[in-house]
Design an enzyme around this catalytic site. Structure first.
Site, short mmCIF file in Angstrom:
data_model
loop_
_atom_site.label_atom_id
_atom_site.label_comp_id
_atom_site.label_asym_id
_atom_site.label_seq_id
_atom_site.Cartn_x
_atom_site.Cartn_y
_atom_site.Cartn_z
CD GLU A 282 -3.27 0.28 2.08
OE1 GLU A 282 -4.02 -0.71 1.95
OE2 GLU A 282 -3.32 1.02 3.06
CG HIS A 303 8.07 -29.82 2.22
ND1 HIS A 303 8.94 -30.83 1.85
CD2 HIS A 303 8.59 -29.29 3.36
CE1 HIS A 303 9.91 -30.92 2.75
NE2 HIS A 303 9.72 -30.00 3.68
CE LYS A 417 -10.96 2.78 3.13
NZ LYS A 417 -10.42 3.51 4.29
#
Ligand code: PA5
Length: 429
Positions: A282, A303, A417
């Site tokens: 950000e 793994h 937003k």
């Protein structure tokens, strides 16, 4: 108390390359100094004596009355508290009293999945739960919607006067609707200081309040950060871990290493990668620039993902996070001596196995020509975590200066937003 240590030997970056950007480094160093007054988060280790006392007094009074603390917050309001909690408590903290003494259980509700929320509300006893609403802006839809729900549930269950003691708000002291509501309703409040953005707020009440509730030593956390601040003021980047972290990452980006993988070899640091991912993404993902943070855990992901890191595109930096001393160690029993292919493990310890696993992955990456570096903590305690949080914050800010971008805004997040506000018809959008 030892310091965290960084090692860049395996980054594959020559001193001459660093010398090639000396002017940029000097300009960034100067800017960090000149702009320090705009970075209020840098003062948090030093200017919160009164805040700490207020938090401790509030916790002492409230903690005996509750069995659960539920944090409502998202992004910078949630990831720091989660990382700190996971680092300094047993992974079984919420499961059993023996791992949390008399402290309340801690839940951080950093999403709005209704199924998760329904389960949580079925689990906690509202009469014995404190809800901590955390939002710098006091406007974030996810957090505000959760707050509206919690207020309603509490007021259905008990009278309004009693309900208000079950809510504490941490927000900007002047701006936003949350502070207005908190004042009108008479909620206890703590403040996020002006100039401290969400992802840089871990060392203010955002992180300190839940930490104090779960019994962590918040003074030691701030002391670690304060001592790291001194180290991070050193203009000599070779003696300044934050500047060095930034310089090596900046040069790696210049070489097309568009991904940085944080890979702790300690379960307790697993969520540091989430906190760092937000901080790095950000802050630096702007103007067509940036480096994608990825997360892995050793030895588990040896793994799973390490094949790609060793043998795939050379577009990554791997940041190993290790610890010298674990809280506990366990010996591997000397069994199967007649089967050397398994028996060779006997007599060694799990600490040794994990640390050698990290070294072996470092070796494999280096041999394959993949950039990697290590951050080593002497042990995992509040002091060392304060150092680590603070060092990575300064490193991010310094990288922003090297890149020539503003590390402290988030226009891309705001755009999303605002689109949501428009959808729901929020006035003014
Ligand atoms: O770092 C940031 O600024 C963001 O990630 C915010 O923390 C996040 O969007 C939540 O915002 P607020 O604290 O205003 O609710």
């Amino acid at each position: 108390m030892g310091n965290i240590k960084l090692n860049f030997d395996n980054m594959g970056i020559a001193n001459a390359q660093i010398a090639g950007i000396e002017d940029k480094i000097a300009a960034a160093t100067k800017a960090m100094d000149e702009k320090r007054h705009q970075m209020a988060w840098r003062d948090l280790p030093h200017n919160q004596t009164a805040v700490v006392e207020e938090i401790l007094a509030y916790v002492a009074e409230t903690s005996p009355k509750i069995t659960a603390l539920v944090v409502l917050g998202i992004g910078g309001s949630a990831l720091g508290p989660i990382a700190l909690q996971q680092a300094l408590h047993s992974p079984f903290y919420n499961h059993h009293k023996q791992f949390r003494a008399n402290a309340p259980r801690l839940f951080v509700l950093d999403n709005i999945d209704p199924a998760t929320m329904a389960d949580l509300f079925a689990l906690v006893d509202l009469n014995a739960t404190l809800f901590s609403v955390v939002s710098k802006s006091g406007a974030t839809s996810e957090t505000m919607a959760q707050f509206m729900l919690v207020k309603d549930l509490l007021e259905q269950k008990m009278d309004k006067e009693k309900a208000k003691n079950h809510i504490v708000c941490t927000t900007d002291s002047q701006h936003g609707n949350l502070i207005k509501i908190a004042k009108t309703e008479g909620y206890k409040t703590f403040h996020i200081p002006v100039g401290v953005g969400g992802r840089f707020s871990q060392l203010c009440p955002v992180g300190l309040l839940p930490a104090a509730f779960t019994g962590l030593d918040i003074k030691a956390l701030l002391k670690g950060a304060a001592d790291m601040d001194k180290i991070c003021q050193n203009a000599d980047y070779m003696a300044n871990p934050a500047f060095a972290f930034a310089i090596y990452h900046y040069l790696a980006m210049e070489q097309g290493k568009n991904i940085t993988v944080m890979m702790p070899y300690v379960d307790r640091l697993k969520y540091m990668s989430d906190w760092f991912a937000q901080l790095w993404a950000e802050s630096l993902g702007k103007d067509g620039l940036g480096q994608t943070p990825a997360k892995a855990l050793g030895a588990t992901d040896q793994h799973s993902q390490v094949q790609l890191y060793v043998d795939g595109p050379r577009d990554k930096v791997v940041v190993f996070l290790g610890v010298e001393k674990f809280d506990a160690d366990i010996k591997i029993p000397k069994t199967f001596n007649d089967m050397p292919a398994i028996g060779f493990l006997g007599g060694h310890s799990f600490t040794e196995l994990l640390q050698v696993s990290q070294k072996s992955t470092e070796y494999a990456l280096t041999k394959a020509g993949c950039s990697n570096m290590t951050i080593t903590m002497p042990q995992i305690d509040e002091y060392a975590m304060g150092q680590l949080f603070y060092m990575l914050e300064v490193a991010t800010a310094f990288t922003g200066e090297l890149m020539g971008i503003n590390a402290f805004d988030q226009p891309g997040v705001e755009e999303g937003k605002n689109a949501l506000y428009r959808h729901f018809g929020k006035p003014g959008f």
